[in-house]
Motif scaffolding. Structure first.
Motif, short mmCIF file in Angstrom:
data_model
loop_
_atom_site.label_atom_id
_atom_site.label_comp_id
_atom_site.label_asym_id
_atom_site.label_seq_id
_atom_site.Cartn_x
_atom_site.Cartn_y
_atom_site.Cartn_z
N PRO B 265 19.02 -8.92 -10.96
CA PRO B 265 18.86 -9.78 -12.12
C PRO B 265 19.66 -11.07 -12.03
O PRO B 265 19.31 -12.05 -12.66
N LYS B 268 18.78 -15.61 -10.66
CA LYS B 268 17.90 -16.48 -11.43
C LYS B 268 18.57 -17.81 -11.73
O LYS B 268 19.18 -17.96 -12.78
N GLU B 320 -6.78 -5.44 -29.76
CA GLU B 320 -6.36 -6.75 -29.23
C GLU B 320 -6.41 -7.87 -30.28
O GLU B 320 -5.97 -8.96 -30.02
N ARG B 367 13.65 -16.20 -23.95
CA ARG B 367 14.54 -15.12 -23.51
C ARG B 367 15.71 -15.63 -22.71
O ARG B 367 16.80 -15.08 -22.74
N MET B 391 -0.96 -18.03 -32.25
CA MET B 391 0.45 -17.66 -32.09
C MET B 391 0.69 -16.90 -30.79
O MET B 391 1.65 -17.15 -30.08
N ARG B 392 -0.21 -15.97 -30.52
CA ARG B 392 -0.02 -15.16 -29.31
C ARG B 392 -0.13 -15.99 -28.05
O ARG B 392 0.67 -15.88 -27.12
N MET B 396 2.88 -16.73 -25.35
CA MET B 396 2.74 -16.35 -23.95
C MET B 396 2.95 -17.57 -23.05
O MET B 396 3.67 -17.50 -22.05
N ARG B 399 6.61 -18.72 -23.03
CA ARG B 399 7.52 -17.84 -22.30
C ARG B 399 7.26 -17.90 -20.82
O ARG B 399 8.16 -17.69 -20.02
N ASP B 420 12.21 -11.37 -37.35
CA ASP B 420 12.36 -10.30 -36.36
C ASP B 420 13.81 -10.17 -35.89
O ASP B 420 14.19 -9.16 -35.33
#
Lengths: 82, 493
Positions: B265, B268, B320, B367, B391-392, B396, B399, B420
């Motif tokens: 990890p 990066k 979906e 992230r 939104m989806r 995507m 990110r 959230d």
């Protein structure tokens, strides 16, 4: 689907959202939303893939909090095909 | 919608030039990454035809009209100012006689070069500026003595010069891999990394002079390949390059990533990206806090009706297309902005300019840290299902680090949804030049008085940060009232 296959499917689905997700060494009680910091959109994305991989519809109100709960659901299967 | 196309009028002809788009108010230039089309390809309005890189993200750029791809002028790694020509396009409706086209083609590189040389004053021009507006005999910007000394080399952008200064690197010592040997940002970061590595292994007492890899030994890597490697966590050393001159290409990186075991990890190196994103956020928020007199309002909204409607819809919808409550919140915010136009627009040159469309900015945290604020164009006209899909897709793309040019259009109002993350309410900082920011906290079950009785209800705290120059609290209150009303009748959304 065997529990091992279910766990693999979960890991693959997680990686769509969290590219380096790794379930190795995580206990069955692990809350995956918390562990991988998933928001509700991430979760929808993952459930869609679980549903595709398992070949049946996963309802929204299913308990999908922990690894055990998800593996249990996937390996039990369901009488309602998608 | 931001696109990379400007109509350029040259010697009486109309032809399309595909130019470096402005992908944010603070953008002066972008690094060209790759072409997704070839000369002769037929393209349609909205097709993604190129990828450019800004400090925030790699961006897929769409074209603005139907036509045919002509000469591709930009090469991988070129740093091109906003408005600089990337390629010639022949619009579908304007077939150009071959002879005339040749004249245009001959003239255009000179224009592109002029744009390249012209310094920030010209570069800061708004999006989709017609490059031909710069007369061919344009005076190059004043040249400093240092620049004059290296004039035979392709010019280095002010941003890169600044970065080189920050890193303490002499640009003259870098071997450029860009067009005509131009030094690219990747070259600079590479040189800095190489120096750091050298410094780390240097023995005590050894000269600390930066040792740069010699051009003959040095591995050539395309900036896109480098970025991809960083994303995939693939080590670049040891990859056999199959590109021209043995350069490592994106395909080589993909192959290496597939054959390699999952990387540790720690491998990066996202620092440079994260740093420049931090810098942009810092600059913008500082302006906001200095210039915008914020006022804040909040209201608690009962989501019982909204949530049961979402649950019922989700039982019918295919997996979906399943909805999340945020889709409803965002749509309600967009519709409310339509109802209260005083909050939907921009503060420019001392006055408020309302926006014709509701282009809803959505704050997405990444992230790896930092955030992006892509826009959902005309969000108030969408259905709930379309909003969910938008939104989806945006999330995507953001990110994956591959937003589209149209995603980065200037929003007319922005939403921050931190529900959230478990926060109760969001007291946001407005994105200038916008005049309002809507916040949603977590939906949680709390005691609530209903018809004189105490009940337990799913509640959300909605907030509005308003620019007091553009509107007053009463206007903001009207917005929150609309929002509440819409969320009580989700079936009408």
């Amino acid at each position: 689907m065997t529990p091992d296959e279910a766990r693999t499917l979960l890991e693959q689905s997680l990686r769509v959202v969290v590219p380096d997700a790794d379930l190795t060494g995580l206990g069955g009680e692990t809350d995956i939303r918390e562990r991988f910091e998933l928001d509700s959109l991430d979760f929808v994305e993952i459930v869609e893939r679980l549903s595709q991989g398992a070949g049946f519809r996963i309802e929204e109100d299913e308990d999908l909090r922990t690894i055990d709960a998800i593996v249990g659901l996937l390996s039990r299967g369901t009488p309602h095909p998608v | 919608m931001v696109t990379g196309l400007a109509k350029t009028r040259v010697t009486g002809l109309v032809m399309g030039d595909f130019v470096m788009p402005s992908l944010g108010a603070d953008m002066e230039e972008g690094t060209f990454i790759e072409w997704l089309v070839s000369p002769g390809d037929t393209i349609k309005r909205g097709d993604v035809i190129a990828v450019v890189e800004t400090p925030k993200s790699a961006v897929e750029v769409e074209c603005f009209e139907d036509g045919t791809v002509g000469e591709l002028l930009a090469h991988e790694g070129d740093v091109v100012p906003v408005g600089g020509v990337l390629a010639h396009l022949t619009p579908a409706e304007a077939a150009i006689p071959e002879e005339a086209a040749a004249v245009v083609a001959a003239a255009a590189p000179a224009v592109a070069e002029a744009a390249r040389v012209a310094a920030p004053a010209a570069v800061a021009a708004p999006a989709a500026v017609a490059v031909a507006a710069i007369p061919p005999e344009v005076e190059a910007a004043p040249v400093t003595p240092a620049e004059a000394a290296t004039r035979h080399l392709p010019p280095v952008s002010p941003v890169l010069r600044h970065r080189a200064h920050e890193l303490g690197i002499d640009l003259a010592t870098i071997v450029g891999t860009g067009r005509h040997g131009a030094v690219t940002r990747a070259d600079l970061e590479h040189a800095a990394a190489a120096r750091a590595a050298t410094a780390a292994t240097a023995t005590v007492g050894a000269p600390t002079r930066p040792t740069l890899p010699s051009p003959t030994v040095r591995q050539r890597i395309s900036p896109y390949a480098r970025r991809l490697a960083a994303d995939l966590g693939t080590r670049l050393d040891g990859i056999h390059g199959t590109g021209s001159g043995g350069a490592v290409t994106a395909a080589d990186v993909r192959r290496a990533a597939e054959s390699a075991a999952p990387p540790p990890p720690a491998a990066k190196p996202q620092r440079a990206d994260a740093d420049s994103m931090r810098q942009s956020i810092a600059a913008l928020m500082t302006v906001s806090n200095r210039e915008i007199p914020h006022y804040y309002l909040s209201a608690t909204v009962d989501l019982t009706a909204a949530l049961s409607w979402v649950r019922a819809r989700n039982r019918e919808l295919p997996v979906e297309q399943r909805l999340v409550p945020s889709a409803l919140l965002l749509l309600a915010a967009a519709r409310s902005a339509r109802q209260v136009p005083e909050l939907n627009g921009h503060w420019v040159e001392g006055r408020f300019r309302p926006s014709d469309d509701v282009d809803l900015g959505l704050i997405l945290s990444l992230r790896r840290g930092g955030l992006l604020v892509p826009a959902i164009p005309r969000a108030d006209t969408l259905s709930v299902t379309d909003m969910m899909a938008a939104m989806r897709e945006l999330t995507m793309r953001a990110r994956a680090g591959r937003l589209r040019g149209s995603d980065l259009a200037q929003p007319s109002i922005t939403v921050s949804n931190l529900g959230d993350q478990g926060v109760e309410s969001v007291l946001g900082v407005i994105y200038p030049p916008q005049v309002a920011l809507v916040g949603f906290g977590a939906v949680s079950e709390r005691p609530w008085a209903v018809d004189g009785l105490l009940g337990v209800r799913p509640l959300v705290t909605t907030t509005l940060a308003g620019d007091h120059r553009a509107s007053d609290g009463a206007v903001g209150a009207r917005f929150l009232k609309h929002l509440d009303r819409l969320l009580q009748k989700p079936e009408e959304l």
